[in-house]
Design an enzyme around this catalytic site. Sequence first.
Site, PDB file in Angstrom:
ATOM      1  NE  ARG A  54      -1.926  -2.206   2.803  1.00  0.00           N
ATOM      2  CZ  ARG A  54      -1.704  -3.526   2.464  1.00  0.00           C
ATOM      3  NH1 ARG A  54      -2.981  -4.007   1.938  1.00  0.00           N
ATOM      4  NH2 ARG A  54      -0.816  -4.360   2.775  1.00  0.00           N
ATOM      5  CB  THR A  55       3.571   2.492   2.194  1.00  0.00           C
ATOM      6  OG1 THR A  55       2.700   2.202   3.322  1.00  0.00           O
ATOM      7  CG2 THR A  55       4.381   3.787   2.253  1.00  0.00           C
ATOM      8  CE  LYS A  83      26.889  -4.378  -8.667  1.00  0.00           C
ATOM      9  NZ  LYS A  83      27.243  -3.281  -9.709  1.00  0.00           N
ATOM     10  NE  ARG A 104       7.693   0.687   4.420  1.00  0.00           N
ATOM     11  CZ  ARG A 104       6.466   0.122   4.639  1.00  0.00           C
ATOM     12  NH1 ARG A 104       6.155  -0.901   4.135  1.00  0.00           N
ATOM     13  NH2 ARG A 104       5.117   0.912   4.687  1.00  0.00           N
ATOM     14  CG  HIS A 132       4.154   3.850   8.554  1.00  0.00           C
ATOM     15  ND1 HIS A 132       4.206   4.623   7.437  1.00  0.00           N
ATOM     16  CD2 HIS A 132       3.996   2.676   8.210  1.00  0.00           C
ATOM     17  CE1 HIS A 132       3.891   4.022   6.665  1.00  0.00           C
ATOM     18  NE2 HIS A 132       3.498   2.783   6.721  1.00  0.00           N
TER      19      HIS A 132
HETATM   20  C1  NCD Z   1       2.460  -1.156   7.910  1.00  0.00           C
HETATM   21  C2  NCD Z   1       3.956  -1.203   8.050  1.00  0.00           C
HETATM   22  O1  NCD Z   1       4.731  -1.303   7.039  1.00  0.00           O
HETATM   23  O2  NCD Z   1       4.376  -0.335   9.201  1.00  0.00           O
HETATM   24  N1  NCD Z   1       2.198  -1.530   6.794  1.00  0.00           N
HETATM   25  C3  NCD Z   1       1.667  -0.411   5.985  1.00  0.00           C
HETATM   26  O3  NCD Z   1       2.417   0.611   5.710  1.00  0.00           O
HETATM   27  N2  NCD Z   1       0.383  -0.191   5.679  1.00  0.00           N
HETATM   28  C4  NCD Z   1       1.959  -2.281   8.981  1.00  0.00           C
HETATM   29  C5  NCD Z   1       2.677  -3.691   8.932  1.00  0.00           C
HETATM   30  O4  NCD Z   1       3.328  -3.920   8.040  1.00  0.00           O
HETATM   31  O5  NCD Z   1       1.851  -4.457   9.704  1.00  0.00           O
END
Ligand code: NCD
Length: 312
Positions: A54-55, A83, A104, A132
């Site tokens: 999703r993100t 590498k 991320r 997040h």
């Molecule tokens: C979350 C995350 O990556 O922290 N996912 C997301 O971005 N919707 C929650 C998760 O991975 O459980």
Amino acid sequence: MATATRAASLVSIRDLSRAEMERVLEVAAEMGHARSDELHGKQVALLFYEPSTRTRNSFLTAVHQMGGTVCGFDNTEGTSVQKGETLHDTIKMFEAYSDAIVLRHPRDGAARWAADLSGVPLINAGDGKNQHPTQTLLDLFSMRATQGRLDNLHVALTGDLKYGRTVHSLADALAEFRGNVLHLVAPPTLEFPAQHAAELRARGMEIHQHRRLEDIAREVDVLYVTRIQRERLPDETEYEKVRGSYRLTAATLEGAKDNMRVLHPLPRVDEIAADVDATKHAYYFEQARNGIPVRKALLRLLMLTDELAGEK
Ligand code: NCD
């Protein structure tokens, strides 16, 4: 290196004041899912060192809806990270290729470190178990859409409250509003960090601990469910001890407030039974959809205006 660029980044939800969070939500509501060309000629780097559905895809869609282009990677395989290229050098490369970076990373604090050295706005799309903030903003958007307010809410956070970055960010944001009460429900080995809870209480937040969801499901306005962060547990035996230890079913929701909504950042594993999907309380798929306008608003405010650049 505290440069002028640092303030234009979004690293932690704690960097935003209540007014700034509300501004993001207001712009998101205004932008909706409509297309524009405001990012025409601009490129956003999506650097994902950890899995994402999703993100990553809502950022991608947000950039496309605004007429921009993307570059980057969705896992480190096939990149120079394999590498041995450092995060430092990767950020230096991508600031040259793009007008903003979405990062991320599995390490707590990686986003702050990267934002300090990036010459373009950097958006934290999740750093380890820490923060997040873009998820939190879409969670707030979803709460306001369903509850009509962000003050005086009873919010239950349930699941992996130790390693889950979504609940850490969300708790910080809710403390910035007035009169919100947190109800924490977690297995003993996955409790919300005591130090963090103490900080929230010092900011005036009321926090209660419960063992069972059943004890609280009828009283709350929002039930925020999370999965066990299996990849962050020290070993597989720890996961085996807690797997299946909590599960929300439609029966648990009987007697809940009419307007109570179940949120989940997704992905879910088995912590929300499929029979919840058909209840009026399920909101997690709409919540995920809200990621697009919220991320569009952030791109506009960080890349095209300097509205989020002010010190808190
Ligand atoms: C979350 C995350 O990556 O922290 N996912 C997301 O971005 N919707 C929650 C998760 O991975 O459980």
